[in-house]
Scaffold this motif. Sequence first.
Motif, PDB file in Angstrom:
ATOM      1  N   LEU A 115       0.823  -1.210   0.000  1.00  0.00           N
ATOM      2  CA  LEU A 115       0.000   0.000   0.000  1.00  0.00           C
ATOM      3  C   LEU A 115       0.859   1.263   0.000  1.00  0.00           C
ATOM      4  CD1 LEU A 115      -2.720  -0.972   2.647  1.00  0.00           C
ATOM      5  CD2 LEU A 115      -2.798  -1.255   0.159  1.00  0.00           C
ATOM      6  N   SER A 116       0.400   2.256  -0.731  1.00  0.00           N
ATOM      7  CA  SER A 116       1.026   3.571  -0.728  1.00  0.00           C
ATOM      8  C   SER A 116      -0.001   4.548  -0.171  1.00  0.00           C
ATOM      9  CB  SER A 116       1.431   3.937  -2.155  1.00  0.00           C
ATOM     10  OG  SER A 116       2.011   5.205  -2.198  1.00  0.00           O
ATOM     11  N   HIS A 117       0.133   4.857   1.126  1.00  0.00           N
ATOM     12  CA  HIS A 117      -0.868   5.677   1.801  1.00  0.00           C
ATOM     13  C   HIS A 117      -0.688   7.154   1.462  1.00  0.00           C
ATOM     14  CE1 HIS A 117      -0.012   2.142   4.403  1.00  0.00           C
ATOM     15  NE2 HIS A 117      -1.323   2.110   4.540  1.00  0.00           N
ATOM     16  N   ASN A 118      -1.772   7.912   1.610  1.00  0.00           N
ATOM     17  CA  ASN A 118      -1.635   9.370   1.522  1.00  0.00           C
ATOM     18  C   ASN A 118      -1.148   9.903   2.873  1.00  0.00           C
ATOM     19  OD1 ASN A 118      -3.828   9.531   3.245  1.00  0.00           O
ATOM     20  ND2 ASN A 118      -5.242  10.359   1.724  1.00  0.00           N
ATOM     21  N   GLU A 119      -1.054  11.219   2.975  1.00  0.00           N
ATOM     22  CA  GLU A 119      -0.490  11.835   4.177  1.00  0.00           C
ATOM     23  C   GLU A 119      -1.290  11.459   5.425  1.00  0.00           C
ATOM     24  OE1 GLU A 119      -1.819  13.433   1.579  1.00  0.00           O
ATOM     25  OE2 GLU A 119      -0.011  13.786   0.388  1.00  0.00           O
ATOM     26  N   ALA A 120      -2.562  11.129   5.223  1.00  0.00           N
ATOM     27  CA  ALA A 120      -3.430  10.785   6.358  1.00  0.00           C
ATOM     28  C   ALA A 120      -3.443   9.283   6.644  1.00  0.00           C
ATOM     29  CB  ALA A 120      -4.849  11.282   6.083  1.00  0.00           C
ATOM     30  N   GLY A 121      -2.608   8.526   5.925  1.00  0.00           N
ATOM     31  CA  GLY A 121      -2.538   7.087   6.184  1.00  0.00           C
ATOM     32  C   GLY A 121      -3.629   6.286   5.502  1.00  0.00           C
ATOM     33  N   LEU A 122      -4.200   6.844   4.452  1.00  0.00           N
ATOM     34  CA  LEU A 122      -5.361   6.229   3.804  1.00  0.00           C
ATOM     35  C   LEU A 122      -5.082   5.888   2.344  1.00  0.00           C
ATOM     36  CD1 LEU A 122      -8.006   8.774   5.161  1.00  0.00           C
ATOM     37  CD2 LEU A 122      -7.481   6.497   6.100  1.00  0.00           C
ATOM     38  N   VAL A 123      -5.862   4.941   1.831  1.00  0.00           N
ATOM     39  CA  VAL A 123      -5.920   4.687   0.388  1.00  0.00           C
ATOM     40  C   VAL A 123      -7.362   4.895  -0.067  1.00  0.00           C
ATOM     41  CG1 VAL A 123      -3.940   3.117   0.315  1.00  0.00           C
ATOM     42  CG2 VAL A 123      -6.229   2.199   0.718  1.00  0.00           C
ATOM     43  N   ALA A 124      -7.521   5.298  -1.316  1.00  0.00           N
ATOM     44  CA  ALA A 124      -8.852   5.525  -1.884  1.00  0.00           C
ATOM     45  C   ALA A 124      -9.495   4.187  -2.237  1.00  0.00           C
ATOM     46  CB  ALA A 124      -8.738   6.399  -3.128  1.00  0.00           C
ATOM     47  N   ALA A 125     -10.804   4.088  -2.051  1.00  0.00           N
ATOM     48  CA  ALA A 125     -11.525   2.859  -2.375  1.00  0.00           C
ATOM     49  C   ALA A 125     -12.709   3.188  -3.282  1.00  0.00           C
ATOM     50  CB  ALA A 125     -12.013   2.173  -1.105  1.00  0.00           C
ATOM     51  N   ILE A 126     -12.581   2.758  -4.535  1.00  0.00           N
ATOM     52  CA  ILE A 126     -13.664   2.940  -5.502  1.00  0.00           C
ATOM     53  C   ILE A 126     -14.639   1.775  -5.313  1.00  0.00           C
ATOM     54  CG2 ILE A 126     -14.259   3.030  -7.953  1.00  0.00           C
ATOM     55  CD1 ILE A 126     -11.256   3.819  -8.423  1.00  0.00           C
ATOM     56  N   ILE A 127     -15.901   2.085  -5.112  1.00  0.00           N
ATOM     57  CA  ILE A 127     -16.901   1.046  -4.873  1.00  0.00           C
ATOM     58  C   ILE A 127     -17.770   0.898  -6.123  1.00  0.00           C
ATOM     59  CG2 ILE A 127     -18.709   0.212  -3.349  1.00  0.00           C
ATOM     60  CD1 ILE A 127     -16.009   0.690  -1.960  1.00  0.00           C
ATOM     61  N   GLN A 128     -17.798  -0.329  -6.648  1.00  0.00           N
ATOM     62  CA  GLN A 128     -18.497  -0.602  -7.909  1.00  0.00           C
ATOM     63  C   GLN A 128     -19.481  -1.764  -7.711  1.00  0.00           C
ATOM     64  OE1 GLN A 128     -16.038  -2.309 -11.094  1.00  0.00           O
ATOM     65  NE2 GLN A 128     -17.186  -1.161 -12.626  1.00  0.00           N
ATOM     66  N   GLN A 129     -20.695  -1.606  -8.221  1.00  0.00           N
ATOM     67  CA  GLN A 129     -21.670  -2.701  -8.212  1.00  0.00           C
ATOM     68  C   GLN A 129     -21.155  -3.813  -9.119  1.00  0.00           C
ATOM     69  OE1 GLN A 129     -24.523  -3.284  -6.501  1.00  0.00           O
ATOM     70  NE2 GLN A 129     -24.962  -5.151  -7.671  1.00  0.00           N
ATOM     71  N   TYR A 130     -21.077  -5.027  -8.580  1.00  0.00           N
ATOM     72  CA  TYR A 130     -20.332  -6.098  -9.272  1.00  0.00           C
ATOM     73  C   TYR A 130     -20.955  -6.532 -10.598  1.00  0.00           C
ATOM     74  CZ  TYR A 130     -23.653  -9.826  -8.190  1.00  0.00           C
ATOM     75  OH  TYR A 130     -24.757 -10.612  -8.151  1.00  0.00           O
ATOM     76  N   ASP A 131     -22.286  -6.446 -10.726  1.00  0.00           N
ATOM     77  CA  ASP A 131     -22.911  -6.976 -11.943  1.00  0.00           C
ATOM     78  C   ASP A 131     -23.222  -5.888 -12.969  1.00  0.00           C
ATOM     79  OD1 ASP A 131     -24.852  -5.964 -10.244  1.00  0.00           O
ATOM     80  OD2 ASP A 131     -26.101  -7.774 -10.250  1.00  0.00           O
ATOM     81  N   THR A 132     -23.791  -4.775 -12.530  1.00  0.00           N
ATOM     82  CA  THR A 132     -24.103  -3.703 -13.485  1.00  0.00           C
ATOM     83  C   THR A 132     -22.883  -2.844 -13.796  1.00  0.00           C
ATOM     84  OG1 THR A 132     -24.677  -2.110 -11.769  1.00  0.00           O
ATOM     85  CG2 THR A 132     -26.455  -3.544 -12.585  1.00  0.00           C
ATOM     86  N   LYS A 133     -21.846  -2.931 -12.933  1.00  0.00           N
ATOM     87  CA  LYS A 133     -20.604  -2.160 -13.072  1.00  0.00           C
ATOM     88  C   LYS A 133     -20.785  -0.664 -12.832  1.00  0.00           C
ATOM     89  CE  LYS A 133     -18.432  -5.951 -14.302  1.00  0.00           C
ATOM     90  NZ  LYS A 133     -17.792  -6.697 -13.197  1.00  0.00           N
ATOM     91  N   GLU A 134     -21.918  -0.270 -12.252  1.00  0.00           N
ATOM     92  CA  GLU A 134     -22.071   1.133 -11.845  1.00  0.00           C
ATOM     93  C   GLU A 134     -21.002   1.482 -10.810  1.00  0.00           C
ATOM     94  OE1 GLU A 134     -26.012  -0.032 -10.303  1.00  0.00           O
ATOM     95  OE2 GLU A 134     -26.568   2.045 -10.786  1.00  0.00           O
ATOM     96  N   VAL A 135     -20.396   2.666 -10.951  1.00  0.00           N
ATOM     97  CA  VAL A 135     -19.542   3.176  -9.881  1.00  0.00           C
ATOM     98  C   VAL A 135     -20.450   3.845  -8.861  1.00  0.00           C
ATOM     99  CG1 VAL A 135     -17.733   4.798  -9.244  1.00  0.00           C
ATOM    100  CG2 VAL A 135     -17.514   3.445 -11.333  1.00  0.00           C
ATOM    101  N   LEU A 136     -20.409   3.366  -7.631  1.00  0.00           N
ATOM    102  CA  LEU A 136     -21.356   3.797  -6.614  1.00  0.00           C
ATOM    103  C   LEU A 136     -20.840   4.978  -5.794  1.00  0.00           C
ATOM    104  CD1 LEU A 136     -22.342   0.229  -5.359  1.00  0.00           C
ATOM    105  CD2 LEU A 136     -23.696   1.715  -6.867  1.00  0.00           C
ATOM    106  N   MET A 137     -19.592   4.935  -5.404  1.00  0.00           N
ATOM    107  CA  MET A 137     -19.049   5.958  -4.504  1.00  0.00           C
ATOM    108  C   MET A 137     -17.537   5.807  -4.399  1.00  0.00           C
ATOM    109  SD  MET A 137     -20.162   4.297  -0.808  1.00  0.00           S
ATOM    110  CE  MET A 137     -19.047   5.342   0.145  1.00  0.00           C
ATOM    111  N   LEU A 138     -16.920   6.821  -3.798  1.00  0.00           N
ATOM    112  CA  LEU A 138     -15.501   6.741  -3.437  1.00  0.00           C
ATOM    113  C   LEU A 138     -15.389   6.913  -1.933  1.00  0.00           C
ATOM    114  CD1 LEU A 138     -12.528   6.697  -4.649  1.00  0.00           C
ATOM    115  CD2 LEU A 138     -12.551   9.146  -4.225  1.00  0.00           C
ATOM    116  N   GLY A 139     -14.724   5.971  -1.276  1.00  0.00           N
ATOM    117  CA  GLY A 139     -14.493   6.081   0.156  1.00  0.00           C
ATOM    118  C   GLY A 139     -13.018   5.955   0.451  1.00  0.00           C
ATOM    119  N   TRP A 140     -12.679   5.912   1.720  1.00  0.00           N
ATOM    120  CA  TRP A 140     -11.274   5.848   2.144  1.00  0.00           C
ATOM    121  C   TRP A 140     -11.097   4.755   3.176  1.00  0.00           C
ATOM    122  CZ3 TRP A 140      -7.709   8.744  -0.360  1.00  0.00           C
ATOM    123  CH2 TRP A 140      -8.227   9.744  -1.204  1.00  0.00           C
ATOM    124  N   MET A 141      -9.973   4.072   3.116  1.00  0.00           N
ATOM    125  CA  MET A 141      -9.668   3.003   4.067  1.00  0.00           C
ATOM    126  C   MET A 141      -8.269   3.181   4.636  1.00  0.00           C
ATOM    127  SD  MET A 141     -11.125  -0.430   2.175  1.00  0.00           S
ATOM    128  CE  MET A 141     -12.826  -0.493   1.547  1.00  0.00           C
TER     129      MET A 141
END
Lengths: 134, 134
Positions: A29-55
């Motif tokens: 992992l390559s974290h940002n300054e806050a120790g986080l990585v971006a997480a793109i959330i995608q619906q597995y079957d329709t492939k819609e991009v649902l949101m962006l979160g952080w982990m």
Amino acid sequence: MPQNQETRMSTATDEFTTHNLDPRIAEQLSHNEAGLVAAIIQQYDTKEVLMLGWMNDEALHRTLTEGRVTFWSRSRQEYWRKGDTSGHYQSVHSVSLDCDGDALLVQVDQHGAACHTGSRTCFDDRDLHAEQAV
Amino acid sequence: MPQNQETRMSTATDEFTTHNLDPRIAEQLSHNEAGLVAAIIQQYDTKEVLMLGWMNDEALHRTLTEGRVTFWSRSRQEYWRKGDTSGHYQSVHSVSLDCDGDALLVQVDQHGAACHTGSRTCFDDRDLHAEQAV
């Protein structure tokens, strides 16, 4: 994120820095300054991009092992297992890391609305009207 | 990003902070500490998520008006119009902003590989083997 005392003091609480993530994954992992990585959330079957979160590392560990998506909430500075309050949970299908280690693609089955506004996705309501390529 | 002197001195060069983005769009953006928003790049027809990049206001302006995707390169600290070097350019189909203004969904037609490794997407090679929901 290295677990030495200096890092712990400079970033956040014990809750943030203590994690159970497999070190073979953590080292990729390559974290940002806050120790986080971006997480793109995608619906597995329709492939819609649902949101962006952080982990952070522990949120990723929980996402990889619990079958449910957990984020780190930057605004509340706490873990946020999507759906625990709203019922709009995300069942995990797969998680992939990108080539430079700072973004995750998480394929899920989204129950209910992904967006806190009630929209299906967080990208439904603000089209910026790009000029298309000719 | 506000264009006052204090902000300009504290962030980066004139090249970074001078932008032509429509102020009605700029005021909706919630930048990170580096003055950037995340840009999820998705193939418009297959819905594959190709990569995650970053844009400052001028990169978004160019993306909205040129029909080609431009990023801000964090490592090189310069504009990066995808494909100018590799030929693997991204034709813009649509750009949407998310509910809290810190992420963009850019639907494109990707020519060639999206990833600098030569893979179709930046997420092709590192499946983290999540345990699936039961």
